[in-house]
Design an enzyme around this catalytic site. Structure first.
Site, PDB file in Angstrom:
ATOM      1  N   GLU A 120      57.157 100.051 124.780  1.00 51.95           N
ATOM      2  CA  GLU A 120      57.882  99.480 125.927  1.00 51.95           C
ATOM      3  C   GLU A 120      58.799  98.378 125.401  1.00 51.95           C
ATOM      4  O   GLU A 120      58.395  97.593 124.537  1.00 51.95           O
ATOM      5  CB  GLU A 120      56.832  98.936 126.918  1.00 51.95           C
ATOM      6  CG  GLU A 120      57.323  98.032 128.016  1.00 51.95           C
ATOM      7  CD  GLU A 120      58.149  98.720 129.096  1.00 51.95           C
ATOM      8  OE1 GLU A 120      59.213  99.264 128.738  1.00 51.95           O
ATOM      9  OE2 GLU A 120      57.744  98.685 130.276  1.00 51.95           O
ATOM     10  N   ILE A 122      60.215  95.784 127.178  1.00 50.76           N
ATOM     11  CA  ILE A 122      59.974  94.438 127.698  1.00 50.76           C
ATOM     12  C   ILE A 122      58.792  94.418 128.669  1.00 50.76           C
ATOM     13  O   ILE A 122      58.657  95.301 129.505  1.00 50.76           O
ATOM     14  CB  ILE A 122      61.254  93.870 128.360  1.00 50.76           C
ATOM     15  CG1 ILE A 122      61.088  92.393 128.720  1.00 50.76           C
ATOM     16  CG2 ILE A 122      61.700  94.670 129.566  1.00 50.76           C
ATOM     17  CD1 ILE A 122      62.414  91.668 128.920  1.00 50.76           C
ATOM     18  N   ASP A 124      57.193  92.019 131.451  1.00 47.23           N
ATOM     19  CA  ASP A 124      57.498  90.839 132.270  1.00 47.23           C
ATOM     20  C   ASP A 124      56.198  90.379 132.927  1.00 47.23           C
ATOM     21  O   ASP A 124      55.397  89.673 132.312  1.00 47.23           O
ATOM     22  CB  ASP A 124      58.578  91.258 133.283  1.00 47.23           C
ATOM     23  CG  ASP A 124      59.089  90.105 134.120  1.00 47.23           C
ATOM     24  OD1 ASP A 124      58.503  89.020 134.058  1.00 47.23           O
ATOM     25  OD2 ASP A 124      60.075  90.289 134.851  1.00 47.23           O
ATOM     26  N   THR A 125      55.914  90.815 134.145  1.00 48.85           N
ATOM     27  CA  THR A 125      54.642  90.442 134.764  1.00 48.85           C
ATOM     28  C   THR A 125      53.481  91.238 134.164  1.00 48.85           C
ATOM     29  O   THR A 125      52.323  90.858 134.281  1.00 48.85           O
ATOM     30  CB  THR A 125      54.660  90.741 136.277  1.00 48.85           C
ATOM     31  OG1 THR A 125      54.851  92.151 136.449  1.00 48.85           O
ATOM     32  CG2 THR A 125      55.766  89.992 136.978  1.00 48.85           C
ATOM     33  N   LYS A 127      52.841  94.331 135.129  1.00 55.60           N
ATOM     34  CA  LYS A 127      52.365  95.301 136.134  1.00 55.60           C
ATOM     35  C   LYS A 127      52.657  96.737 135.702  1.00 55.60           C
ATOM     36  O   LYS A 127      51.815  97.623 135.863  1.00 55.60           O
ATOM     37  CB  LYS A 127      53.039  95.025 137.483  1.00 55.60           C
ATOM     38  CG  LYS A 127      52.423  93.868 138.214  1.00 55.60           C
ATOM     39  CD  LYS A 127      53.017  93.701 139.600  1.00 55.60           C
ATOM     40  CE  LYS A 127      52.499  92.422 140.228  1.00 55.60           C
ATOM     41  NZ  LYS A 127      53.404  91.872 141.217  1.00 55.60           N
ATOM     42  N   THR A 128      53.847  96.958 135.172  1.00 58.63           N
ATOM     43  CA  THR A 128      54.227  98.308 134.733  1.00 58.63           C
ATOM     44  C   THR A 128      53.262  98.791 133.652  1.00 58.63           C
ATOM     45  O   THR A 128      52.743  99.905 133.708  1.00 58.63           O
ATOM     46  CB  THR A 128      55.674  98.314 134.178  1.00 58.63           C
ATOM     47  OG1 THR A 128      56.523  97.741 135.163  1.00 58.63           O
ATOM     48  CG2 THR A 128      56.149  99.701 133.822  1.00 58.63           C
ATOM     49  N   PHE A 173      66.280  86.606 132.366  1.00 59.30           N
ATOM     50  CA  PHE A 173      66.683  88.004 132.407  1.00 59.30           C
ATOM     51  C   PHE A 173      67.598  88.310 131.227  1.00 59.30           C
ATOM     52  O   PHE A 173      68.601  87.645 131.018  1.00 59.30           O
ATOM     53  CB  PHE A 173      67.392  88.318 133.728  1.00 59.30           C
ATOM     54  CG  PHE A 173      67.436  89.786 134.007  1.00 59.30           C
ATOM     55  CD1 PHE A 173      66.353  90.425 134.590  1.00 59.30           C
ATOM     56  CD2 PHE A 173      68.540  90.543 133.654  1.00 59.30           C
ATOM     57  CE1 PHE A 173      66.369  91.795 134.822  1.00 59.30           C
ATOM     58  CE2 PHE A 173      68.572  91.911 133.884  1.00 59.30           C
ATOM     59  CZ  PHE A 173      67.487  92.532 134.472  1.00 59.30           C
ATOM     60  N   VAL A 174      67.240  89.304 130.443  1.00 62.01           N
ATOM     61  CA  VAL A 174      68.049  89.673 129.276  1.00 62.01           C
ATOM     62  C   VAL A 174      68.511  91.131 129.403  1.00 62.01           C
ATOM     63  O   VAL A 174      67.875  91.934 130.078  1.00 62.01           O
ATOM     64  CB  VAL A 174      67.268  89.478 127.947  1.00 62.01           C
ATOM     65  CG1 VAL A 174      67.065  88.011 127.640  1.00 62.01           C
ATOM     66  CG2 VAL A 174      65.941  90.214 127.966  1.00 62.01           C
ATOM     67  N   ASP A 180      68.851  97.060 130.863  1.00 61.99           N
ATOM     68  CA  ASP A 180      70.001  97.075 131.779  1.00 61.99           C
ATOM     69  C   ASP A 180      69.922  96.029 132.882  1.00 61.99           C
ATOM     70  O   ASP A 180      68.851  95.473 133.164  1.00 61.99           O
ATOM     71  CB  ASP A 180      70.097  98.450 132.449  1.00 61.99           C
ATOM     72  CG  ASP A 180      69.028  98.620 133.532  1.00 61.99           C
ATOM     73  OD1 ASP A 180      67.830  98.399 133.220  1.00 61.99           O
ATOM     74  OD2 ASP A 180      69.380  98.936 134.677  1.00 61.99           O
TER      75      ASP A 180
HETATM   76  P1  IMP Z   1      56.798  94.183 134.676  1.00 59.22           P
HETATM   77  O1  IMP Z   1      56.107  95.308 135.376  1.00 59.22           O
HETATM   78  O2  IMP Z   1      56.986  92.982 135.567  1.00 59.22           O
HETATM   79  O3  IMP Z   1      56.163  93.813 133.368  1.00 59.22           O
HETATM   80  O4  IMP Z   1      58.295  94.646 134.391  1.00 59.22           O
HETATM   81  C1  IMP Z   1      58.614  95.523 133.367  1.00 59.22           C
HETATM   82  C2  IMP Z   1      59.885  96.259 133.675  1.00 59.22           C
HETATM   83  O5  IMP Z   1      60.833  95.439 134.367  1.00 59.22           O
HETATM   84  C3  IMP Z   1      60.575  96.659 132.374  1.00 59.22           C
HETATM   85  O6  IMP Z   1      60.164  97.956 132.013  1.00 59.22           O
HETATM   86  C4  IMP Z   1      62.032  96.577 132.714  1.00 59.22           C
HETATM   87  O7  IMP Z   1      62.463  97.815 133.237  1.00 59.22           O
HETATM   88  C5  IMP Z   1      62.129  95.557 133.811  1.00 59.22           C
HETATM   89  N1  IMP Z   1      62.527  94.215 133.333  1.00 59.22           N
HETATM   90  C6  IMP Z   1      61.796  93.088 133.408  1.00 59.22           C
HETATM   91  N2  IMP Z   1      62.466  92.045 132.888  1.00 59.22           N
HETATM   92  C7  IMP Z   1      63.651  92.515 132.479  1.00 59.22           C
HETATM   93  C8  IMP Z   1      64.797  91.897 131.838  1.00 59.22           C
HETATM   94  O8  IMP Z   1      64.847  90.692 131.508  1.00 59.22           O
HETATM   95  N3  IMP Z   1      65.840  92.732 131.557  1.00 59.22           N
HETATM   96  C9  IMP Z   1      65.848  94.055 131.878  1.00 59.22           C
HETATM   97  N4  IMP Z   1      64.798  94.663 132.458  1.00 59.22           N
HETATM   98  C10 IMP Z   1      63.706  93.906 132.768  1.00 59.22           C
END
Ligand code: IMP
Length: 204
Positions: A120, A122, A124-125, A127-128, A173-174, A180
């Site tokens: 993966e 990135i 972030d939280t 959750k994905t 946010f990057v 993207d």
């Molecule tokens: P999470 O479920 O909050 O960890 O988010 C993960 C998903 O959010 C990644 O697979 C990205 O698709 C998207 N995402 C989170 N932060 C960024 C960012 O800074 N730039 C681009 N996509 C992001």
């Protein structure tokens, strides 16, 4: 003047930590597609650094699990560049060592897998990744490892950290290197911070 990267980064728990006050490099120091002129704030992680770090993650993965046959699961779409480069580095290491690693690359479409490496770009939280891990683990694979190029420092992050982390970054946010903003900036090689103009221009 842009400060040296060395003053803004640290090395912790086998990952590069980019501190909150790292301003990124001036855009004038690098090349990037003309159509993004004015849409970016800074070059946050240059492409060459991403590649060098990915090469090292590939070596760590080879050292740990190079004796197993693995299925690499690429989390689309943002993960495709990191996944492709990581797999190329693993293949090169495998060619140049006495380990012969059978590796298949797949997308999230599971059958029964023995050893899985989820890739993966990135987290972030988290959750994905959590949802994905739950899904993969339902197939009872022998081993599941996660490689994440970027992990954000977020207050209420959930779940498990990737086993292999390229960079820990602040909660911003990057874009670029396949990441993207509303489907734009995937064609940028560096990881960059988007400008206010860029946010407005590509807002949906
Ligand atoms: P999470 O479920 O909050 O960890 O988010 C993960 C998903 O959010 C990644 O697979 C990205 O698709 C998207 N995402 C989170 N932060 C960024 C960012 O800074 N730039 C681009 N996509 C992001």
């Amino acid at each position: 003047m842009t400060e040296s990267c060395a003053t803004k980064t640290a090395q912790r728990d086998g990952r590069i930590v980019i501190e909150d006050d790292w301003p990124g490099y001036s855009l004038d120091l690098f090349t990037y597609p003309e159509h993004y002129c004015g849409d970016l704030e800074s070059v946050y992680i240059p492409h060459g650094v991403i590649m060098d770090r990915t090469e090292r993650l590939a070596r760590n993965i080879m050292d740990d699990i190079g004796d197993h046959d693995i299925v690499v699961l690429c989390v689309l779409k943002g993960g495709y560049k990191f996944c492709a480069d990581l797999v190329e580095f693993i293949k090169a290491l495998s060619r140049n060592s006495n380990k012969s690693l059978l590796m298949r690359v797949d997308f999230i479409r599971l059958k029964s897998y023995l050893n899985v490496l989820i890739v993966e770009a990135i987290v972030d939280t988290g959750k994905t990744m959590n949802a994905l891990l739950k899904y993969v683990e339902a197939f009872q694979p022998k081993m599941v490892r996660v490689a994440g190029l970027l992990v954000k420092r977020v207050a209420n992050g959930v779940g498990r950290l990737p086993d292999y982390v390229g960079f820990e970054i602040p909660n911003l946010f990057v874009v670029g290197y396949a990441l993207d903003y509303n489907e734009y900036f995937r064609d940028l090689n560096h990881i960059c911070v988007i400008s206010e103009q860029g946010k407005m221009k590509y807002k949906v």
